[in-house]
Design an enzyme around this catalytic site. Structure first.
Site, mmCIF file in Angstrom:
data_model
loop_
_atom_site.group_PDB
_atom_site.id
_atom_site.type_symbol
_atom_site.label_atom_id
_atom_site.label_comp_id
_atom_site.label_asym_id
_atom_site.label_seq_id
_atom_site.Cartn_x
_atom_site.Cartn_y
_atom_site.Cartn_z
ATOM 1 N N HIS A 96 8.510 29.734 -40.110
ATOM 2 C CA HIS A 96 7.163 30.189 -40.453
ATOM 3 C C HIS A 96 6.281 30.164 -39.218
ATOM 4 O O HIS A 96 6.608 29.535 -38.190
ATOM 5 C CB HIS A 96 6.570 29.272 -41.535
ATOM 6 C CG HIS A 96 6.577 27.830 -41.120
ATOM 7 N ND1 HIS A 96 5.658 27.287 -40.240
ATOM 8 C CD2 HIS A 96 7.414 26.806 -41.438
ATOM 9 C CE1 HIS A 96 5.907 26.014 -40.052
ATOM 10 N NE2 HIS A 96 6.978 25.679 -40.765
ATOM 11 N N ASN B 126 1.971 21.571 -37.712
ATOM 12 C CA ASN B 126 2.631 21.754 -36.417
ATOM 13 C C ASN B 126 1.708 21.314 -35.285
ATOM 14 O O ASN B 126 2.141 20.663 -34.324
ATOM 15 C CB ASN B 126 3.032 23.216 -36.199
ATOM 16 C CG ASN B 126 4.187 23.655 -37.070
ATOM 17 O OD1 ASN B 126 4.168 24.731 -37.652
ATOM 18 N ND2 ASN B 126 5.227 22.821 -37.149
ATOM 19 N N ARG C 194 3.107 27.951 -46.017
ATOM 20 C CA ARG C 194 3.228 28.425 -44.647
ATOM 21 C C ARG C 194 4.377 29.413 -44.475
ATOM 22 O O ARG C 194 4.343 30.271 -43.593
ATOM 23 C CB ARG C 194 3.392 27.252 -43.679
ATOM 24 C CG ARG C 194 4.572 26.312 -43.959
ATOM 25 C CD ARG C 194 4.397 25.051 -43.133
ATOM 26 N NE ARG C 194 5.486 24.087 -43.219
ATOM 27 C CZ ARG C 194 5.616 23.179 -44.178
ATOM 28 N NH1 ARG C 194 4.725 23.147 -45.171
ATOM 29 N NH2 ARG C 194 6.611 22.302 -44.164
ATOM 30 N N TYR D 101 35.282 38.642 -33.996
ATOM 31 C CA TYR D 101 35.584 37.686 -32.935
ATOM 32 C C TYR D 101 34.351 36.916 -32.490
ATOM 33 O O TYR D 101 34.284 36.415 -31.383
ATOM 34 C CB TYR D 101 36.220 38.415 -31.740
ATOM 35 C CG TYR D 101 37.636 38.838 -32.020
ATOM 36 C CD1 TYR D 101 38.706 37.990 -31.745
ATOM 37 C CD2 TYR D 101 37.901 40.065 -32.605
ATOM 38 C CE1 TYR D 101 40.012 38.363 -32.025
ATOM 39 C CE2 TYR D 101 39.211 40.451 -32.879
ATOM 40 C CZ TYR D 101 40.260 39.597 -32.587
ATOM 41 O OH TYR D 101 41.553 39.964 -32.878
#
Length: 475
Positions: free
Chosen positions: A259, A265, A312, A435
């Protein structure tokens, strides 16, 4: 696409999350106790069977990726890699002719060397599941492999990939001739011609698995359209069936991002349900612009979008006019008593918890909350659904959750997931291949500019179908 499943003497068909204890060598779960009476070491060898260009290596790698992620130490032993390392990659189709005695002897010796290493790894290097990736296309070869493994007290499961759909074979050949190490420096047309000749040589001696071989087996026909099961026993084999019924080998892109920046944060707090900051809102606008350029701008339908149920995450996709499925399973790791606290506060108030988390980030469980192992367990149904899908998808979630999902898709072990780097405001585009997984990281600039953060200027650009806000469905 419907799948036909044939059940023949199936003793176990379950899909259950592994507990943290199941990751240990000394696990004492009742399922494993019952299946290990004749195989006390509780080791499993999955022996691949099938002609070239039938997706064996792709399937083997996907199985290893899944089992490592759920906590079973798994490794693929590919005979082709031994051939390339010892004899060189540029072996012509004649090398694989069953009438070529010298080539036949060399291929047998390489197969034995690869099998020896698989057994050594399982018995003495803490391996739990070894995948023996080779054609194993004759009854004689399979009989030898089975007897050799069972002599070492290793349970054996054969997994045969059969493909009768020419379009799938042609697609696999094109993937192979462009990406297979054998043909990296060869003209594409010549590579296809040589590979088709190699397949023809194998077809001359090919024998599909029969019930009279007295083995446990799974047959995957046309990349999962039909799955046949025979004499399966045990918890882990049941989990494999559940996974195989959802996987496919078709290529599509998966977009992952955290987010936008939230209030927590900025304050470096754990968990909670904060809203986006101004910078986080700018990321929401930039993400909508990127999706427009990647999809609508190229005449493609917008991707399916999954978010957590937290604000958020939901608000990060608010400017993308498409359906948004909000998964509770995509919510951030539950920090329990530490919710809303900074790590410094946790260190001061719960010093023992702080130290325990530093020592073992994978298994550390917040009191009243979750560990990374818990997060991976609740994500397992989500990832099975991702495996089933054939269309592009954008997943917007949180740090711990995106780490776990990203780790699954790039084939990381469970213990590696908690330390993977997943920064804010970066879109990770992953395209699974036979791969490996192609990865591109797109960093979106969220510094202040003249653009608004309400997304109003995006309505006419993002979709000609609708300018309404996206509909959110909770699940």
């Amino acid at each position: 696409m419907k799948r036909a499943v044939s059940y023949n003497d199936v003793a176990a068909f379950v899909s259950m999350p592994l507990s943290s204890n199941d990751t240990e060598e000394d696990s004492t779960s009742s399922e494993e106790e019952s299946e290990s009476k004749s195989f006390p070491m509780k080791k499993l060898a999955i022996v691949m069977v099938g002609l070239p260009a039938r997706g064996k290596t792709h399937i083997a790698r996907y199985i290893a990726r899944y089992l490592n992620w759920v906590g079973r130490t798994t490794r693929v032993f590919n005979v082709g890699n031994y051939r390339r390392e010892i004899l060189g990659a540029s072996q012509p189709a004649q090398f694989f002719d069953p009438n070529n005695q010298e080539g036949r002897r060399a291929r047998w010796e390489l197969a034995i060397k690869c099998l020896d290493d698989l057994i050594l790894w399982l018995k003495h290097q803490h391996g739990q599941v070894g995948i023996y990736d080779a054609t194993n296309s004759t009854k004689e070869r399979r009989k030898y492999v089975k007897e050799r493994l069972e002599t070492e007290s290793i349970r054996v499961l054969f997994l045969e990939s059969i493909c009768e759909d020419k379009s799938i074979i042609e697609h696999n050949i094109m993937e192979t001739k462009l990406r297979m190490p054998d043909y990296q420096n060869m003209d594409p047309e010549r590579a296809v011609e040589d590979f088709q000749a190699r397949i023809a040589n194998y077809e001359r001696a090919n024998e599909t698995i029969d019930d009279d071989e007295m083995v446990s087996y799974i047959k995957i026909i046309n990349v999962g359209r039909t799955i046949m099961l025979h004499q399966l026993t045990g918890y882990l084999q049941g989990k494999l069936v559940s996974y195989l019924m959802n996987m496919h080998t078709l290529s599509r892109s998966i977009y992952l991002t955290r987010h936008g920046e939230s209030e927590y944060n900025v304050e470096e707090r754990l968990g909670g349900d904060p809203d986006l900051t101004e910078k986080g809102k700018r990321f929401a606008v930039k993400l909508a612009q990127y999706i427009h350029e990647e999809f609508t701008g190229q005449g493609k339908e917008l991707p399916l979008i999954w978010t957590s149920q937290l604000r958020r995450s939901r608000h990060t996709v608010q400017f993308i006019p498409t359906h948004n499925v909000c998964w509770r399973a995509l919510n951030e790791i539950n920090a329990g008593v530490c919710e809303g606290k900074t790590l410094e506060e946790v260190k001061q108030q719960y010093p023992k918890l702080y130290e325990a988390r530093l020592k073992d980030k994978l298994h550390f469980r917040y009191p009243g909350g979750e560990s990374y192992v818990d997060v991976i367990q609740r994500l397992e149904p989500v990832m099975l659904e991702v495996e089933r899908m054939r269309e592009p998808i954008l997943i917007v979630s949180h740090n711990a959750v995106i780490r776990a999902i990203y780790g699954f898709l790039i084939g990381k072990r469970q213990d590696e997931c908690p330390n993977l780097e997943v920064p804010l405001h970066v879109v990770i585009k992953l395209t699974p291949r036979a791969y490996g997984c192609e990865e591109t990281r797109i960093e979106l600039n969220v510094e202040e500019d003249n653009e608004t953060v309400d997304g109003s200027h995006l309505d006419s650009k993002l979709s000609t179908r609708s300018t309404k806000p996206p509909k959110q469905v909770f699940f």
